[in-house]
Design a protein around this motif. Structure first.
Motif, PDB file in Angstrom:
ATOM      1  N   LEU A  71       0.994  -1.150   0.249  1.00 51.01           N
ATOM      2  CA  LEU A  71       0.090  -0.164  -0.023  1.00 51.01           C
ATOM      3  C   LEU A  71       1.070   1.359  -0.232  1.00 51.01           C
ATOM      4  O   LEU A  71       0.483   2.167  -0.872  1.00 51.01           O
ATOM      5  CB  LEU A  71      -0.796  -0.013   1.213  1.00 51.01           C
ATOM      6  CG  LEU A  71      -2.018  -1.067   1.291  1.00 51.01           C
ATOM      7  CD1 LEU A  71      -2.869  -1.175   2.814  1.00 51.01           C
ATOM      8  CD2 LEU A  71      -3.085  -0.743  -0.034  1.00 51.01           C
ATOM      9  N   ARG A  72       1.990   1.267   0.545  1.00 51.13           N
ATOM     10  CA  ARG A  72       2.666   2.559   0.839  1.00 51.13           C
ATOM     11  C   ARG A  72       3.529   2.513  -0.092  1.00 51.13           C
ATOM     12  O   ARG A  72       3.676   3.775  -0.544  1.00 51.13           O
ATOM     13  CB  ARG A  72       3.629   2.149   2.131  1.00 51.13           C
ATOM     14  CG  ARG A  72       3.213   2.253   3.270  1.00 51.13           C
ATOM     15  CD  ARG A  72       4.012   2.716   4.477  1.00 51.13           C
ATOM     16  NE  ARG A  72       3.403   2.087   5.727  1.00 51.13           N
ATOM     17  CZ  ARG A  72       2.375   3.135   6.580  1.00 51.13           C
ATOM     18  NH1 ARG A  72       2.507   4.706   5.812  1.00 51.13           N
ATOM     19  NH2 ARG A  72       1.956   3.311   7.684  1.00 51.13           N
ATOM     20  N   LYS A  73       3.962   1.527  -1.214  1.00 55.20           N
ATOM     21  CA  LYS A  73       4.251   2.014  -2.097  1.00 55.20           C
ATOM     22  C   LYS A  73       3.370   2.517  -3.757  1.00 55.20           C
ATOM     23  O   LYS A  73       3.797   3.245  -4.096  1.00 55.20           O
ATOM     24  CB  LYS A  73       4.940   0.109  -2.925  1.00 55.20           C
ATOM     25  CG  LYS A  73       6.459   0.086  -2.459  1.00 55.20           C
ATOM     26  CD  LYS A  73       6.492  -1.593  -2.661  1.00 55.20           C
ATOM     27  CE  LYS A  73       8.221  -1.930  -2.691  1.00 55.20           C
ATOM     28  NZ  LYS A  73       8.073  -3.417  -2.835  1.00 55.20           N
ATOM     29  N   GLN A  74       2.306   1.969  -3.507  1.00 59.15           N
ATOM     30  CA  GLN A  74       1.245   2.659  -4.277  1.00 59.15           C
ATOM     31  C   GLN A  74       0.795   3.871  -3.910  1.00 59.15           C
ATOM     32  O   GLN A  74       0.903   5.091  -4.733  1.00 59.15           O
ATOM     33  CB  GLN A  74       0.050   1.827  -4.043  1.00 59.15           C
ATOM     34  CG  GLN A  74      -0.008   0.642  -4.488  1.00 59.15           C
ATOM     35  CD  GLN A  74      -1.510  -0.188  -4.417  1.00 59.15           C
ATOM     36  OE1 GLN A  74      -2.773  -0.297  -4.779  1.00 59.15           O
ATOM     37  NE2 GLN A  74      -1.049  -1.616  -3.710  1.00 59.15           N
ATOM     38  N   LEU A  75       1.514   4.617  -2.758  1.00 59.75           N
ATOM     39  CA  LEU A  75       1.205   5.462  -1.782  1.00 59.75           C
ATOM     40  C   LEU A  75       1.621   6.652  -2.430  1.00 59.75           C
ATOM     41  O   LEU A  75       1.602   7.860  -3.433  1.00 59.75           O
ATOM     42  CB  LEU A  75       0.901   5.299  -0.105  1.00 59.75           C
ATOM     43  CG  LEU A  75       0.636   6.915  -0.485  1.00 59.75           C
ATOM     44  CD1 LEU A  75      -0.194   7.528  -0.317  1.00 59.75           C
ATOM     45  CD2 LEU A  75       0.811   6.847   1.080  1.00 59.75           C
ATOM     46  N   ASP A  76       3.720   5.964  -2.699  1.00 60.27           N
ATOM     47  CA  ASP A  76       4.079   7.008  -3.022  1.00 60.27           C
ATOM     48  C   ASP A  76       4.118   6.961  -4.966  1.00 60.27           C
ATOM     49  O   ASP A  76       4.560   8.378  -5.481  1.00 60.27           O
ATOM     50  CB  ASP A  76       5.209   5.745  -3.172  1.00 60.27           C
ATOM     51  CG  ASP A  76       5.731   5.992  -1.370  1.00 60.27           C
ATOM     52  OD1 ASP A  76       5.345   6.756  -0.841  1.00 60.27           O
ATOM     53  OD2 ASP A  76       6.837   5.233  -1.204  1.00 60.27           O
TER      54      ASP A  76
END
Length: 551
Positions: free
Chosen positions: A131-136
């Motif tokens: 999820l954090r990779k998608q957010l970045d």
């Protein structure tokens, strides 16, 4: 002479300054004594003992019946009639295969639950990372869209400025202003409200100012900026794109009305057809491209919001799931501990030294016996403590628990013992249920006489080397435990997790560490001298009378 006087004068001035400084330091220090005074408790490591207390008398025991605490088949008999036995000698073993099987099953369940917990932690970590990779990536895409937007905006702003602030005909109105003017004059039969003269220019000036503010934010931000700064940039840019696209759409639609009006009313337009078509084409192109940029950026903003919500929900769901799994594991571990304690009941030991004078006919290998069935009779000259407990405390007591004993008649004597029997049925007196408990003394003392009053503290739980805090330092509200900590001049609440507790102390599992100081209580400290000092005038500390003047 003058020189001496001069020196004395300088010395006197210095003394006055010192006194004045001392006075202000003195009064300031006195003021700080007023206000709230805090009493603190320090988190310390130690041993925590939880016990229940009861009173009773010492009795001489001539004989005692050996009975099981559980119902089961007799697996092994280790004693014969007439045999001398010693304290803690194994007499009977009951068949415990069912309990052992249950223990094994629970141990397997705990193992599976811990594996599941570990797997959940790994899954949660992977999910959060994804999820954090998608957010970045969404922040990266958002910044790219903003960057492309500000690359295209200068040409659009310049073209709009020409239409909104200049004219290509002989009237004093700007081109965009004139389109509205002609429609309002000739075909506004519905009495629609159109912009007044120079209002379009005012709108554009406001739009240009908004553009410059947005551009300044963009120039001060880069793709490596913190996420809050990037979100501010995205929201500001989106707001501007929405405003400018509304502006271009309204003026495009107005030119279309203008074209219909001049045809319908056979009006000769002062604005050339070429200029009109250029305006219309540009505004149409600007509206489409600005709307596309706005929608892309809105999609970035919504994706970021959704991902942040998903991350937060994922964390909250995981915390809830973690608490549930940990609670299940703790419950299973408590069940396991109870079963292991119960397993001890399948091994029947001699409570003290004596002679087995009789073995019951039922005390044979393979025979089923129930709780309370007499298996053997032991004669002894042992002294025991017999006490009474209420039903709440009695429910916490088990056989073989350690006991500390004190005697009213022998205040300097402290002995230890262990619980050997708890009444299966309670006695009701004036509506209060009580249970008799028998305690074997670990050692003989000739000073102890039958009938002496005794107080027994039965240890039902204990922990060593744990963090401890006084009970009255802990606040509890809706199941949440906390303490107050003085942080500088501010008092703040610190959430804690508590464990074992007795009448005075509580175990701290998390939220505090050894050496932390928490507020135990507060009191209001006042200084009665302050008011008197304020009304007496300037009086130097250490000097009698007031300083009225100086000669």
């Amino acid at each position: 002479m003058k020189k001496i006087f001069k020196h004395k004068f300088i010395i006197l001035i210095i003394l006055i300054l010192i006194c004045i400084g001392g006075y202000f330091f003195y009064t300031k220090s006195k003021k700080t004594e007023d206000g709230v005074q805090y009493n603190f408790a320090t988190v310390k490591k130690g041993s925590l003992i939880v016990s229940v207390s009861g009173t009773g008398q010492i009795e001489s025991l001539d004989k005692m019946e050996i009975t099981p605490q559980v119902s089961a088949k007799i697996k092994k008999v280790y004693v014969n009639e007439g045999e001398n036995v010693k304290a803690n000698q194994l007499l009977f073993e009951l068949d415990s295969k069912d309990v052992e099987k249950e223990i094994k099953n629970i141990e397997e369940e705990i193992k599976d639950l811990k594996y599941s917990l570990s797997k959940s932690e790994k899954t949660q970590k992977e999910e959060q990372e994804d999820l954090r990779k998608q957010l970045d990536k969404s922040f990266e895409a958002g910044f790219n869209n903003v960057s492309n937007t500000f690359s295209a905006l200068p040409d659009i702003i310049t073209a709009l400025e020409d239409m909104a602030t200049k004219n290509s005909h002989s009237t004093t109105r700007t081109d965009l202003d004139y389109y509205y003017y002609l429609i309002d004059v000739y075909i506004n039969k519905e009495n629609r409200k159109f912009p007044k003269k120079d209002e379009i220019k005012t709108q554009f000036d406001s739009l240009k100012k908004m553009y410059e503010e947005s551009r300044d934010i963009y120039l001060k931000t880069d793709r490596l900026s913190d996420k809050e700064s990037l979100k501010t940039l995205f929201n500001q840019t989106y707001s501007f794109l929405k405003t400018i696209s509304d502006f271009t759409r309204a003026n495009r639609d107005n030119i279309l009305l203008y074209k219909e009006a001049i045809v319908k009313e056979s009006i000769s337009s002062p604005i050339s057809e070429t200029t009109l078509e250029t305006h219309l084409s540009n505004l149409n192109s600007f509206t489409n491209s600005l709307s596309e940029m706005r929608d892309k950026l809105l999609s970035n903003i919504e994706t970021i919001e959704n991902l942040e919500t998903s991350i937060k929900k994922s964390e909250e769901d995981y915390e809830d799931d973690l608490r549930t799994q940990q609670k299940n594991i703790k419950q299973k571990e408590e069940n396991l501990a109870e079963l292991k304690e119960k397993l001890e009941d399948y091994y029947i030991y001699s409570p003290f030294n004596g002679i087995i004078i009789e073995i019951s006919e039922k005390a044979k290998e393979g025979e089923s016996v129930s709780q309370g069935t007499t298996l053997a009779t032991l004669i002894t000259n042992q002294k025991i403590a017999k006490i009474s407990l209420n039903e709440i405390d009695a429910a916490k007591v088990k056989t073989n628990q350690k006991v500390n004993l004190t005697f009213d008649a022998l205040p300097d004597l402290n002995l230890t013992g262990r619980v050997i029997k708890i009444d299966a049925a309670g006695t009701v007196s004036q509506g209060v249920v009580s249970y008799g408990v028998e305690i074997a003394l670990d050692s003989y003392n000739e000073k102890i006489k039958p009938g002496m009053s005794v107080t027994a503290d039965i240890i039902i739980n204990s922990k060593k080397n744990v963090l401890l805090l006084p009970n009255n330092a802990i606040k509890s509200n809706k199941g949440i435990n906390s303490v107050q900590i003085l942080d500088g001049n501010n008092v703040r609440f610190q959430k804690i997790e508590v464990g074992l507790s007795n009448d005075t102390m509580t175990e701290i599992i998390s939220g505090l560490k050894e050496g932390d100081r928490v507020i135990l209580s507060t009191s209001q400290k006042t200084n009665q001298n302050n008011q008197a000092q304020r009304t007496q005038g300037f009086q130097m500390p250490g000097m009698g009378g007031q300083m009225r003047g100086f000669r």
